[in-house]
Design a protein around this motif. Sequence first.
Motif, PDB file in Angstrom:
ATOM      1  N   UNK A  83       0.811  -1.221   0.000  1.00 23.14           N
ATOM      2  CA  UNK A  83       0.000   0.000   0.000  1.00 23.14           C
ATOM      3  C   UNK A  83       0.842   1.267   0.000  1.00 23.14           C
ATOM      4  N   UNK A  84       2.054   1.192   0.554  1.00 23.20           N
ATOM      5  CA  UNK A  84       2.904   2.379   0.622  1.00 23.20           C
ATOM      6  C   UNK A  84       3.517   2.740  -0.733  1.00 23.20           C
ATOM      7  N   UNK A  85       3.433   1.836  -1.700  1.00 19.44           N
ATOM      8  CA  UNK A  85       3.975   2.095  -3.034  1.00 19.44           C
ATOM      9  C   UNK A  85       2.854   2.667  -3.904  1.00 19.44           C
ATOM     10  N   UNK A  86       2.927   3.956  -4.192  1.00 17.58           N
ATOM     11  CA  UNK A  86       1.859   4.628  -4.943  1.00 17.58           C
ATOM     12  C   UNK A  86       1.738   4.131  -6.383  1.00 17.58           C
ATOM     13  N   UNK A 144      -3.642   4.105 -11.278  1.00 16.50           N
ATOM     14  CA  UNK A 144      -2.623   3.659 -12.233  1.00 16.50           C
ATOM     15  C   UNK A 144      -3.069   2.417 -12.992  1.00 16.50           C
ATOM     16  N   UNK A 145      -3.721   1.493 -12.286  1.00 10.20           N
ATOM     17  CA  UNK A 145      -4.221   0.292 -12.961  1.00 10.20           C
ATOM     18  C   UNK A 145      -5.329   0.650 -13.948  1.00 10.20           C
ATOM     19  N   UNK A 146      -6.264   1.500 -13.534  1.00 10.33           N
ATOM     20  CA  UNK A 146      -7.346   1.926 -14.427  1.00 10.33           C
ATOM     21  C   UNK A 146      -6.795   2.601 -15.676  1.00 10.33           C
ATOM     22  N   UNK A 147      -5.861   3.509 -15.480  1.00 13.44           N
ATOM     23  CA  UNK A 147      -5.266   4.232 -16.605  1.00 13.44           C
ATOM     24  C   UNK A 147      -4.536   3.282 -17.551  1.00 13.44           C
ATOM     25  N   UNK A 148      -3.781   2.357 -16.981  1.00 11.95           N
ATOM     26  CA  UNK A 148      -3.032   1.401 -17.798  1.00 11.95           C
ATOM     27  C   UNK A 148      -3.930   0.478 -18.608  1.00 11.95           C
TER      28      UNK A 148
END
Length: 72
Positions: free
Chosen positions: A41-44, A50-54
């Motif tokens: 969770x600490x890794x933005x 980001x998943x949606x955009x990708x």
Amino acid sequence: MTYSWRYDGYSGVSFVTFELFEQGAKTLLRLTLTGIETFPLENTNFGLHNFEEGWNEIINNSLKNHLEQDNF
């Protein structure tokens, strides 16, 4: 069809499910992503946005362009 999705060096696993449905003369693709909460969770970089955009880029642009090529 469901694939597991992992990232080397990070804990967690997600699942990407692809479903195809007839829509008259067209085909509807439904992509469902589950399990992203298992990534750090600490890794933005693992944020939902980001998943949606990708996936939107892959499905709505890359796949669409590939399928519309004359030689396909």
